[in-house]
Design a protein around this motif. Structure first.
Motif, PDB file in Angstrom:
ATOM      1  N   UNK A 182       0.829  -1.208   0.000  1.00 33.12           N
ATOM      2  CA  UNK A 182       0.000   0.000   0.000  1.00 33.12           C
ATOM      3  C   UNK A 182       0.865   1.261   0.000  1.00 33.12           C
ATOM      4  N   UNK A 183       1.936   1.245   0.777  1.00 36.14           N
ATOM      5  CA  UNK A 183       2.822   2.413   0.801  1.00 36.14           C
ATOM      6  C   UNK A 183       3.513   2.603  -0.543  1.00 36.14           C
ATOM      7  N   UNK A 184       3.949   1.509  -1.147  1.00 37.70           N
ATOM      8  CA  UNK A 184       4.606   1.619  -2.454  1.00 37.70           C
ATOM      9  C   UNK A 184       3.637   2.196  -3.494  1.00 37.70           C
ATOM     10  N   UNK A 185       2.404   1.732  -3.460  1.00 38.21           N
ATOM     11  CA  UNK A 185       1.395   2.239  -4.390  1.00 38.21           C
ATOM     12  C   UNK A 185       1.126   3.719  -4.147  1.00 38.21           C
ATOM     13  N   UNK A 186       1.013   4.095  -2.874  1.00 38.23           N
ATOM     14  CA  UNK A 186       0.778   5.496  -2.539  1.00 38.23           C
ATOM     15  C   UNK A 186       1.926   6.365  -3.019  1.00 38.23           C
ATOM     16  N   UNK A 187       3.158   5.885  -2.863  1.00 43.02           N
ATOM     17  CA  UNK A 187       4.322   6.649  -3.329  1.00 43.02           C
ATOM     18  C   UNK A 187       4.247   6.865  -4.839  1.00 43.02           C
ATOM     19  N   UNK A 188       3.868   5.823  -5.579  1.00 46.32           N
ATOM     20  CA  UNK A 188       3.783   5.940  -7.038  1.00 46.32           C
ATOM     21  C   UNK A 188       2.776   7.025  -7.435  1.00 46.32           C
ATOM     22  N   UNK A 189       1.625   7.018  -6.796  1.00 46.83           N
ATOM     23  CA  UNK A 189       0.612   8.013  -7.135  1.00 46.83           C
ATOM     24  C   UNK A 189       1.070   9.403  -6.741  1.00 46.83           C
ATOM     25  N   UNK A 190       1.685   9.531  -5.581  1.00 42.15           N
ATOM     26  CA  UNK A 190       2.171  10.832  -5.135  1.00 42.15           C
ATOM     27  C   UNK A 190       3.154  11.418  -6.147  1.00 42.15           C
ATOM     28  N   UNK A 191       4.100  10.623  -6.570  1.00 39.67           N
ATOM     29  CA  UNK A 191       5.109  11.109  -7.510  1.00 39.67           C
ATOM     30  C   UNK A 191       4.497  11.413  -8.874  1.00 39.67           C
ATOM     31  N   UNK A 192       3.413  10.720  -9.226  1.00 37.28           N
ATOM     32  CA  UNK A 192       2.759  11.024 -10.498  1.00 37.28           C
ATOM     33  C   UNK A 192       2.114  12.403 -10.477  1.00 37.28           C
ATOM     34  N   UNK A 193       1.691  12.869  -9.303  1.00 36.46           N
ATOM     35  CA  UNK A 193       1.109  14.197  -9.188  1.00 36.46           C
ATOM     36  C   UNK A 193       2.173  15.269  -8.954  1.00 36.46           C
ATOM     37  N   UNK A 194       3.247  14.917  -8.268  1.00 40.71           N
ATOM     38  CA  UNK A 194       4.308  15.882  -7.979  1.00 40.71           C
ATOM     39  C   UNK A 194       5.656  15.179  -8.103  1.00 40.71           C
ATOM     40  N   UNK A 195       6.232  15.174  -9.292  1.00 45.37           N
ATOM     41  CA  UNK A 195       7.523  14.502  -9.487  1.00 45.37           C
ATOM     42  C   UNK A 195       8.579  15.048  -8.521  1.00 45.37           C
ATOM     43  N   UNK A 196       9.444  14.157  -8.088  1.00 42.84           N
ATOM     44  CA  UNK A 196      10.476  14.501  -7.107  1.00 42.84           C
ATOM     45  C   UNK A 196      11.810  14.019  -7.642  1.00 42.84           C
ATOM     46  N   UNK A 197      12.829  14.894  -7.612  1.00 41.86           N
ATOM     47  CA  UNK A 197      14.133  14.484  -8.124  1.00 41.86           C
ATOM     48  C   UNK A 197      14.866  13.557  -7.168  1.00 41.86           C
ATOM     49  N   UNK A 198      14.349  13.408  -5.939  1.00 45.24           N
ATOM     50  CA  UNK A 198      14.930  12.451  -4.996  1.00 45.24           C
ATOM     51  C   UNK A 198      14.170  11.133  -5.144  1.00 45.24           C
ATOM     52  N   UNK A 199      14.865  10.118  -5.625  1.00 39.14           N
ATOM     53  CA  UNK A 199      14.225   8.825  -5.864  1.00 39.14           C
ATOM     54  C   UNK A 199      14.527   7.817  -4.767  1.00 39.14           C
ATOM     55  N   UNK A 200      15.375   8.183  -3.813  1.00 37.80           N
ATOM     56  CA  UNK A 200      15.697   7.278  -2.709  1.00 37.80           C
ATOM     57  C   UNK A 200      14.468   7.026  -1.854  1.00 37.80           C
ATOM     58  N   UNK A 201      14.537   5.977  -1.034  1.00 44.33           N
ATOM     59  CA  UNK A 201      13.403   5.593  -0.197  1.00 44.33           C
ATOM     60  C   UNK A 201      13.847   5.458   1.249  1.00 44.33           C
TER      61      UNK A 201
END
Length: 367
Positions: A202-221
């Motif tokens: 669920x967290x991984x999915x939420x992260x994907x959607x978040x980045x689709x709305x606001x791309x982030x140059x930091x890709x680390x987790x």
């Protein structure tokens, strides 16, 4: 250790996640939800903007509409992930559900979502679930948004220098929880918690959607994200604070020029323990000394320099501790300073908050 490490190989987890996502949140469904959410927000935006400007006197930033679209696009699994993070839209976000909703009789709508210690510049948009944790847009000039801040109203720690966006705050909370999942793996001695994998998915999915709305140059987790998030701040800001902001007890700093009674340094990104402890002792100790400091701040403000009235007003507001004299002095200094600075919206918020600081609930909208 991250959740993709440890007893489950990253390849196996990626495979399992792909199968889980195909069942629970297919990509085509999420893409349609994304488009529909953006259109819904586009239609709702004019009424929400007009209401906020009319009653709060300020302009909503683009990022709050992106945040609303993100919330509207979430699948049931992602909504559950937000609940797992204890994150809930609140405060000004309630206007999106009904931009015409008024406050209960006798209450000022500008205190909706306004916690006891919130500086006037802070307008809540999200609750964090524990110890009064909440997040707000920050309006230094009482008109336009400078960034985002968050703090625990019922616990220690300050507001911090505002910056970033609503979705950046969600990402930071998410990556802290992702780090915690890794710690669960590292500490486990028996079988893995059967709910661990769905929580991670669920967290991984939420992260994907978040980045689709606001791309982030930091890709680390996880923890690596937080290290990279810190390192992308300007080196001088990390080392010496913000030279544009005069240090205040709440940790956000005051964006103002002029002379202050104390030799205040620029606002640091972390709490200055000696400064905060000493100032707190002064403000909550000798009443006559505080009265004299307030009188001096008012004199300076009347003479055209509102810097001391603003910083001392913010300090007294933060340290009020339900003391009626400190509450009154904070309200007087802040309204005086904001009016002198040409920030009438903040003066009105400070006055409204002073009149309603003893409310048993920060939810004041009717219905």
């Amino acid at each position: 250790m991250e959740p993709t490490a440890g007893r489950n190989s990253s390849a196996a987890e990626a495979r399992d996640y792909g199968a889980w996502k195909a069942r629970n949140a297919p990509d085509d469904v999420r893409r349609r939800s994304h488009r529909t959410a953006l259109e819904d927000v586009r239609r709702a935006r004019p009424a929400v903007e007009a209401r906020f400007e009319r009653d709060w006197g300020m302009l909503l930033p683009e990022e709050i509409f992106t945040f609303r679209a993100f919330l509207r696009a979430l699948t049931p699994e992602e909504q559950r992930a937000m609940r797992d993070l204890d994150l809930h839209p609140f405060g000004l976000m309630d206007l999106f559900d009904d931009p015409h909703r008024e406050a209960r009789p006798g209450l000022d709508v500008r205190v909706h979502g306004r916690y006891y210690r919130d500086p006037p510049e802070f307008v809540t948009f999200m609750h964090g679930g524990t110890d009064g944790l909440h997040f707000g847009l920050w309006f230094d000039d009482g008109r336009t948004c400078t960034g985002v801040a968050g703090y625990y109203n019922n616990d220690g720690g300050g507001v911090g220098i505002p910056g970033g966006t609503p979705l950046r705050e969600v990402r930071r909370v998410l990556e802290r929880r992702w780090r915690d999942l890794g710690d669960e793996d590292a500490d486990a001695t028996g079988p893995l918690n059967p709910d661990r994998a769905p929580r991670a998915f669920r967290l991984r999915l939420l992260r994907e959607t978040l980045v689709s709305f606001e791309p982030d140059d930091v890709t680390a987790e996880g923890e690596a994200y937080h290290r990279a998030d810190w390192e992308r701040l300007p080196r001088e800001l990390r080392a010496h604070g913000d030279p544009r902001r005069i240090a205040t007890l709440d940790g956000a700093g005051a964006l103002v020029t002029g002379r202050t009674a104390l030799d205040r340094a620029p606002q640091l990104l972390w709490d200055d323990h000696d400064f905060c402890t000493g100032l707190w002792r002064v403000l909550t100790g000798d009443r006559s000394a505080t009265d004299a400091a307030v009188a001096e701040a008012k004199r300076r403000c009347a003479a055209g320099d509102p810097a001391e009235a603003l910083v001392l007003g913010r300090d007294l507001h933060w340290a009020s501790g339900s003391d009626p004299d400190r509450e009154r002095q904070a309200g007087e200094l802040l309204t005086m300073a904001y009016r002198t600075l040409g920030r009438p919206a903040l003066a009105a918020i400070a006055d409204a908050h002073h009149r309603h600081r003893d409310l048993p609930s920060v939810a004041v909208l009717a219905g």
